[in-house]
Design an enzyme around this catalytic site. Structure first.
Site, PDB file in Angstrom:
ATOM      1  N   HIS A 186       0.829  -1.199   0.000  1.00 22.61           N
ATOM      2  CA  HIS A 186       0.000   0.000   0.000  1.00 22.61           C
ATOM      3  C   HIS A 186       0.867   1.254   0.000  1.00 22.61           C
ATOM      4  O   HIS A 186       0.563   2.239  -0.680  1.00 22.61           O
ATOM      5  CB  HIS A 186      -0.914   0.010   1.234  1.00 22.61           C
ATOM      6  CG  HIS A 186      -2.019  -0.991   1.158  1.00 22.61           C
ATOM      7  ND1 HIS A 186      -2.526  -1.619   2.270  1.00 22.61           N
ATOM      8  CD2 HIS A 186      -2.717  -1.482   0.104  1.00 22.61           C
ATOM      9  CE1 HIS A 186      -3.492  -2.442   1.898  1.00 22.61           C
ATOM     10  NE2 HIS A 186      -3.625  -2.378   0.600  1.00 22.61           N
ATOM     11  N   ARG A 288     -10.517   0.619 -11.956  1.00 16.01           N
ATOM     12  CA  ARG A 288     -10.944  -0.254 -10.864  1.00 16.01           C
ATOM     13  C   ARG A 288     -12.331   0.192 -10.400  1.00 16.01           C
ATOM     14  O   ARG A 288     -12.529   1.343 -10.051  1.00 16.01           O
ATOM     15  CB  ARG A 288      -9.963  -0.170  -9.693  1.00 16.01           C
ATOM     16  CG  ARG A 288      -8.511  -0.467 -10.044  1.00 16.01           C
ATOM     17  CD  ARG A 288      -7.645  -0.345  -8.794  1.00 16.01           C
ATOM     18  NE  ARG A 288      -6.242  -0.572  -9.053  1.00 16.01           N
ATOM     19  CZ  ARG A 288      -5.344   0.383  -9.313  1.00 16.01           C
ATOM     20  NH1 ARG A 288      -5.738   1.652  -9.342  1.00 16.01           N
ATOM     21  NH2 ARG A 288      -4.085   0.089  -9.519  1.00 16.01           N
ATOM     22  N   GLU A 414      -3.431 -12.959 -14.766  1.00 15.53           N
ATOM     23  CA  GLU A 414      -2.794 -12.848 -13.454  1.00 15.53           C
ATOM     24  C   GLU A 414      -2.697 -14.200 -12.751  1.00 15.53           C
ATOM     25  O   GLU A 414      -2.259 -14.285 -11.608  1.00 15.53           O
ATOM     26  CB  GLU A 414      -3.558 -11.846 -12.580  1.00 15.53           C
ATOM     27  CG  GLU A 414      -5.057 -12.064 -12.532  1.00 15.53           C
ATOM     28  CD  GLU A 414      -5.803 -10.883 -11.932  1.00 15.53           C
ATOM     29  OE1 GLU A 414      -5.159 -10.018 -11.306  1.00 15.53           O
ATOM     30  OE2 GLU A 414      -7.036 -10.819 -12.098  1.00 15.53           O
ATOM     31  N   ASP A 438      -0.298  -9.600  -9.227  1.00 17.70           N
ATOM     32  CA  ASP A 438      -0.870 -10.893  -8.852  1.00 17.70           C
ATOM     33  C   ASP A 438      -0.210 -12.046  -9.596  1.00 17.70           C
ATOM     34  O   ASP A 438      -0.077 -13.141  -9.054  1.00 17.70           O
ATOM     35  CB  ASP A 438      -2.384 -10.909  -9.100  1.00 17.70           C
ATOM     36  CG  ASP A 438      -3.171 -10.423  -7.886  1.00 17.70           C
ATOM     37  OD1 ASP A 438      -2.658 -10.568  -6.767  1.00 17.70           O
ATOM     38  OD2 ASP A 438      -4.275  -9.895  -8.065  1.00 17.70           O
ATOM     39  N   CYS A 485      -1.006  -3.779 -16.978  1.00 20.23           N
ATOM     40  CA  CYS A 485      -1.561  -2.756 -16.089  1.00 20.23           C
ATOM     41  C   CYS A 485      -1.058  -2.927 -14.661  1.00 20.23           C
ATOM     42  O   CYS A 485      -1.534  -2.274 -13.746  1.00 20.23           O
ATOM     43  CB  CYS A 485      -3.089  -2.774 -16.109  1.00 20.23           C
ATOM     44  SG  CYS A 485      -3.824  -4.313 -15.506  1.00 20.23           S
TER      45      CYS A 485
END
Length: 560
Positions: A186, A288, A414, A438, A485
């Site tokens: 994060h 998103r 992913e 991911d 992405c």
């Protein structure tokens, strides 16, 4: 100790007084009991939980985008009915509100630790919520970032809670340095979004004394303590010169010989459109949509969804906008849905597009709202599903999109199986978008939030580059575009390698766009191909970087 070294995750140079952020809320004594009025004590606990939840939501609303998603998820933790019941039972047994909260969260903490994966990585977020609730109950001020600082400072911590970082701005924080975390943590994502230099996974960072002058190089990962004035001047001049060169490049992304590489933005809602336009995004490569669904007691209405989609579509007339359908489950549960059955490892369970098999009305509603928005704008709308593993799943999603009136359907790559059989999937859909974060996590069995596994999460891992090349080749076999992405696209050097591996577009946090545009413009497509081939022949991330740079001479001019 004059120098520390970590992983640079957000480029640039920052200098200022170090402020070490420490979360040290006293643990309520094991024998702490209330005065006998369980009802009053229970009310105190409930009020504190709600106060913290409301504060997190308010911070999220101000932060927007990725920060809002994270903080809304934390607010859901505070409002969890099961947790409230657990706390109430402990209070009924005589424990004080603070001790009941500590023990109640502790039991949930054990569940997350045992679950591992995504949920295991949420332990830090859970601890942060617990500490905030106890601070409210005890009347203790929770340590946080400086308020009203006269000049920018360098924020140093073992790790940073989302609630502490989501509202920061470049005007008050010169740089981040954390002892834990990784390139996809994060902290790293928020730093790149803010355009603030950051270094993570930096051993010894938490031991830096508060008040120490700190110079941070977010490109090299070098952290200097008490640097000389000359060192600061040299670093700043180099960074300023690089910024001028990077800012000079405008227009569509392309290599030096004219090979087009559309440069797109990752956004988490309409509030991030301005930043994308400011940095020259040609469109959106990852929209998103979780912000519409997380932290709510009921699903968003079709009208609300349509308005949110339309606002972004109208910002890019004629441009490409790739919308990712709801990526929920695992660490992003939806409060308005019944809890899923017990899953030993939720990160490998019913998440992403798999959730639509259980709740098809969610996908139908989202696709219908998106089709209505698309009919009112000139943007080229593409819609993609996350967590797709097989050609059968890809075909099922493409059929649902066609039925809704959305002809351009794609999938996220992913999961390793999707990359390995990319040709099969490409036969069913119109495009791919590789989520390197991911994909690395699943390929190396290395949780992206665990700082100790940073090396395995490194997007320069040759095995990960192999998977990217396989996906791009499978797409090309059917004439399909294949973008990236994931955060890997934000690395200017790696961007050249990705193009050399056959990637056709790159999407990233808006502040990263100028650097990627400038580096691509200084190298030919053939140089990118050679760099990609050299990186894949390497046996470690460090060797891959070094091998690629040998074929990218323009990096020297940019001091990268």
């Amino acid at each position: 100790m004059s120098r520390l070294a970590g992983v640079g995750v957000s480029p640039g140079v920052g200098f200022g007084t170090g402020y070490v952020l420490a979360h040290e809320i006293p643990v309520p004594a094991p024998g702490s009991r209330h005065g006998g009025d369980a009802g009053t004590e229970r009310s105190r606990a409930e009020d504190a939980l709600e106060q913290v939840a409301a504060d997190l939501e308010e911070r999220g609303a101000r932060a927007g985008g990725e920060g809002q998603q994270v903080l809304n998820a934390q607010a859901m933790m505070a409002r969890d009915p099961g947790l409230a019941e657990e706390v109430a039972e402990l209070i009924a047994e005589g424990r004080s509100a603070s001790r009941a909260v500590y023990e109640g969260f502790g039991r949930y903490r054990e569940i997350l630790v045992d679950a591992g994966g995504y949920l295991g990585a949420r332990v830090a977020d859970l601890d942060d919520v617990r500490d905030r609730v106890i601070a409210v109950l005890e009347g203790v001020a929770l340590p946080g970032v400086p308020v009203g600082a006269a000049e920018p400072y360098v924020l140093v911590a073992r790790d940073l809670a989302p609630a502490d970082t989501a509202l920061l701005s470049p005007g008050v924080v010169a740089a981040f340095v954390t002892e834990e975390g990784g390139p996809t943590s994060h902290t790293a994502i928020i730093a790149r979004t803010l355009g603030v230099p950051a270094v993570v996974a930096c051993p010894g960072a938490a031991s830096i004394p508060t008040g120490t002058p700190v110079l941070v190089d977010g490109t090299s990962g070098l952290v200097r303590l008490s640097p000389s004035g000359e060192e600061v001047d040299i670093a700043r001049k180099a960074a300023a010169a690089r910024a001028v060169v990077l800012a000079a490049g405008t227009g569509p992304g392309a290599t030096a010989d004219g090979h087009a590489v559309p440069l797109l933005a990752n956004i988490g809602g309409p509030g991030e459109v301005d930043a994308a336009l400011e940095h020259g995004a040609e469109g959106v490569g990852l929209y998103r949509t979780e912000f519409l669904f997380l932290g709510r007691k009921e699903a968003p209405s079709p009208q609300e969804q349509e308005a949110a989609y339309l606002e972004v579509l109208r910002a890019f007339p004629g441009g490409q906008v790739v919308v990712r359908t709801l990526d929920a489950g695992a660490d992003k549960p939806l409060a308005f849905l019944p809890p899923a059955g017990e899953e030993p490892n939720p990160a490998l369970g019913e998440r992403g597009s798999r959730l639509f098999r259980i709740h098809p009305e969610l996908m139908t509603g989202q696709l219908t709202a998106l089709a209505r928005a698309a009919s009112q704008a000139s943007a080229r709308v593409r819609v993609m599903a996350p967590m797709v593993a097989t050609a059968e799943e890809a075909a099922r999603f493409a059929a649902a999109c066609r039925e809704a009136g959305l002809p351009s359907a794609g999938v996220m790559i992913e999961i390793p199986s999707a990359a390995l059989r990319a040709s099969d999937l490409a036969a069913e859909v119109a495009f791919f978008s590789i989520g390197t974060n991911d994909l690395a996590q699943y390929a190396f069995a290395a949780d992206r939030q665990v700082g100790a596994l940073t090396t395995l999460q490194d997007a320069w891992q040759p095995a990960l580059l192999d998977l990217v090349a396989m996906a791009a080749a499978g797409a090309a076999r059917h004439g399909r575009p294949c973008g990236v992405c994931g955060e890997a696209a934000a690395d200017p050097v790696l961007a050249c390698v990705l193009v050399g591996l056959g990637v056709t577009s790159l999407s990233m946090a808006p502040p990263s766009l100028p650097a990627v545009r400038a580096v691509l413009a200084r190298h030919t497509q053939q140089q990118c191909v050679l760099a990609g081939q050299a990186a894949r022949r390497a046996v470690s991330p460090a060797q891959a970087r070094a091998a690629a740079r040998e074929h990218l001479p323009g990096l020297t001019d940019l001091a990268l």
